[in-house]
Design a protein around this motif. Structure first.
Motif, short mmCIF file in Angstrom:
data_model
loop_
_atom_site.label_atom_id
_atom_site.label_comp_id
_atom_site.label_asym_id
_atom_site.label_seq_id
_atom_site.Cartn_x
_atom_site.Cartn_y
_atom_site.Cartn_z
N UNK A 121 -29.60 -53.57 -47.93
CA UNK A 121 -29.03 -53.61 -49.29
C UNK A 121 -28.68 -55.07 -49.60
N UNK A 122 -29.52 -55.73 -50.40
CA UNK A 122 -29.30 -57.16 -50.68
C UNK A 122 -28.03 -57.36 -51.51
N UNK A 123 -27.35 -58.47 -51.22
CA UNK A 123 -26.21 -58.87 -52.06
C UNK A 123 -26.73 -59.45 -53.36
N UNK A 124 -25.86 -59.50 -54.36
CA UNK A 124 -26.21 -60.16 -55.62
C UNK A 124 -25.20 -61.29 -55.85
N UNK A 125 -25.57 -62.22 -56.76
CA UNK A 125 -24.62 -63.31 -57.05
C UNK A 125 -23.59 -62.84 -58.09
N UNK A 126 -22.77 -63.77 -58.56
CA UNK A 126 -21.66 -63.37 -59.45
C UNK A 126 -22.16 -62.86 -60.82
N UNK A 127 -23.45 -63.07 -61.10
CA UNK A 127 -24.02 -62.54 -62.35
C UNK A 127 -24.81 -61.26 -62.14
N UNK A 128 -24.91 -60.84 -60.88
CA UNK A 128 -25.64 -59.61 -60.59
C UNK A 128 -27.11 -59.82 -60.26
N UNK A 129 -27.49 -61.07 -59.99
CA UNK A 129 -28.89 -61.39 -59.67
C UNK A 129 -29.09 -61.39 -58.16
N UNK A 130 -30.23 -60.86 -57.72
CA UNK A 130 -30.56 -61.07 -56.29
C UNK A 130 -31.08 -62.50 -56.15
N UNK A 131 -31.02 -63.02 -54.92
CA UNK A 131 -31.62 -64.33 -54.65
C UNK A 131 -32.96 -64.09 -54.00
N UNK A 132 -34.01 -64.75 -54.55
CA UNK A 132 -35.35 -64.50 -54.02
C UNK A 132 -35.46 -64.90 -52.55
N UNK A 133 -34.69 -65.93 -52.17
CA UNK A 133 -34.75 -66.34 -50.75
C UNK A 133 -34.14 -65.26 -49.84
N UNK A 134 -33.15 -64.53 -50.35
CA UNK A 134 -32.59 -63.41 -49.57
C UNK A 134 -33.63 -62.32 -49.37
N UNK A 135 -34.39 -62.07 -50.45
CA UNK A 135 -35.44 -61.04 -50.36
C UNK A 135 -36.48 -61.47 -49.33
N UNK A 136 -36.91 -62.74 -49.41
CA UNK A 136 -37.93 -63.22 -48.47
C UNK A 136 -37.42 -63.14 -47.03
N UNK A 137 -36.15 -63.47 -46.84
CA UNK A 137 -35.57 -63.46 -45.49
C UNK A 137 -35.44 -62.03 -44.96
N UNK A 138 -35.27 -61.07 -45.87
CA UNK A 138 -35.07 -59.67 -45.43
C UNK A 138 -36.39 -58.97 -45.09
N UNK A 139 -37.51 -59.57 -45.54
CA UNK A 139 -38.82 -58.94 -45.30
C UNK A 139 -39.13 -58.90 -43.80
N UNK A 140 -39.63 -57.76 -43.34
CA UNK A 140 -39.99 -57.62 -41.91
C UNK A 140 -41.42 -57.08 -41.82
N UNK A 141 -41.93 -57.10 -40.62
CA UNK A 141 -43.29 -56.56 -40.42
C UNK A 141 -43.37 -55.08 -40.77
N UNK A 142 -42.23 -54.38 -40.56
CA UNK A 142 -42.24 -52.93 -40.81
C UNK A 142 -41.67 -52.56 -42.19
#
Ligand SMILES: Cc1ncc(COP(=O)(O)O)c(C=O)c1O
Length: 381
Positions: A121-142
């Motif tokens: 469950x990605x965090x969002x910033x103070x405006x409610x936006x996800x950070x694309x770098x968080x998404x990229x970091x959360x990506x796994x092979x599975x």
């Protein structure tokens, strides 16, 4: 203004457009056929469904065969998440979503966690936006699915779905977006944005309740939730809600870009005057990447529920947080995720507009809001 009624809770649901009701009525009456029947009554119903499907496919820039009608946004979101999870288990068991999703996404994910899937469950910033770098970091092979809503139902923040889709496509991960709040309000192009799965529904756009759709891009591996006679390209069995689907098509057909401009103008007036004319108030959500019809404020030292009730007593419909959660006493998970303290979240009010609101209504609402915020602060002292 005695007897005035101002409806400012359009993120919860919208009034049915008169054109939509008119289009639906024959299908609740003499045109009652089952769209699977071979006779004239059946053919008439089938034609009406396919006409609506074509209108919606054109609006979204997708193929007609990619539109799967459902009973609404909740079902479409459940189908996207559970359907992808079960059909792709051999590829992996990891799903990525974010903390401010609608409860139907969050609870479908929690249900899958109890069945062996892992969810980030990605965090969002103070405006409610996800950070694309968080998404990229959360990506796994599975990782098999990313589900990030297009626009938030409480604070109206619009996520960069085109960029999110690109990140997913580069890694061969399915991307689903819940577009219930943004459909017909924000640019949404299935082919150009390369979206795999999109949830939409009718009752947020002046269509009927109980009807929605999941767009499933051709070639997507997905299991149905409902098994039966193989309706909707084998993905959603059950006799079609013909009148509802006809109404959905009509609602999409009559949604116009000028409605968005109208709502944006009124929203800007509302936000500007509330921030200027009421003390100790802050706007929640993104300053500009927000839905054309959403305003969400925290009024310090004011109980949000009491404010909703006082406004209601004066003919104005608003909401504290999402309608589906408003019977619960807990503060909104969305407002907590953007960093509000529980007492700030409980002091918040959502006002959401539609094409039918007028400048006079907004000006009346602002005047009443000023009075009732002042009254509640006086009582709280
Ligand atoms: C963002 C979002 N997703 C899903 C839903 C659920 O849709 P429905 O009411 O059609 O089941 C809603 C509406 O409540 C919503 O705002």
């Amino acid at each position: 203004m005695l007897g005035v009624k101002v409806y400012l809770d359009n993120a919860a649901t919208t009034p049915l457009a008169p054109e939509v009701l008119e289009a639906m009525l024959p299908y609740l009456n003499e045109k009652f056929g089952n769209a699977s029947s071979l006779h004239e009554w059946g053919r008439e119903a089938r034609e009406a469904i396919e006409n609506a499907r074509a209108i919606i496919a054109q609006k979204l820039n997708c193929e007609v065969s990619e539109i799967i009608f459902t009973s609404g946004g909740t079902e479409a979101n459940n189908m996207a998440i559970k359907g992808i999870a079960f059909a792709n288990r051999d590829k992996g068991n990891h799903i990525i979503t974010q903390k401010t999703e609608h409860p139907c996404v969050l609870n479908a994910c929690k249900w899958l966690e109890q069945r062996g899937f892992e969810v980030t469950y990605l965090n969002v910033d103070e405006h409610g936006m996800i950070r694309l770098e968080d998404l990229e970091a959360a990506m796994r092979k599975d990782t098999i699915l990313v589900s990030i809503m297009h626009a938030n139902n409480e604070i109206g923040t619009v996520q960069p779905i085109k960029e999110i889709a690109r990140i997913c496509n580069e890694r061969g991960v399915y991307f689903h977006t819940d577009a219930c709040q943004s459909f017909t309000k924000e640019a949404l192009d299935v082919k150009r944005f390369e979206l795999d799965l999109v949830t939409i529904n009718a009752h947020k756009i002046h269509g009927p309740k109980g009807v929605g759709a999941l767009v499933v891009r051709e070639g997507t591996r997905i299991d149905p939730l409902l098994h039966g006679g193989g309706h909707e390209f084998g993905l959603r069995s059950g006799t079609e809600n013909v009148a509802g689907i006809v109404g959905f098509g009509k609602a999409v057909e009559i949604a116009k870009p000028e409605h968005v401009l109208h709502m944006r103008k009124l929203r800007d007036l509302l936000i500007k005057r509330v921030l200027n004319e009421i003390e100790r108030v802050k706007l929640n959500g993104h300053p500009n990447k927000r839905l054309c019809n959403n305003a969400n404020f925290t009024f310090y030292d004011v109980d949000g529920e009491s404010l909703v009730l006082r406004l209601d007593a004066r003919g104005i419909a608003t909401s504290t947080s999402s309608a589906c959660a408003s019977h619960k006493p807990e503060p909104s998970h969305v407002l907590l995720a953007i960093g509000l303290k529980p007492e700030e979240a409980r002091s918040s009010l959502r006002l959401t507009l539609s094409r039918y609101n007028t400048k006079e209504e907004i000006e009346y609402a602002i005047e009443v809001l000023k009075e009732e915020v002042a009254n509640l602060r006086r009582i709280a002292k």
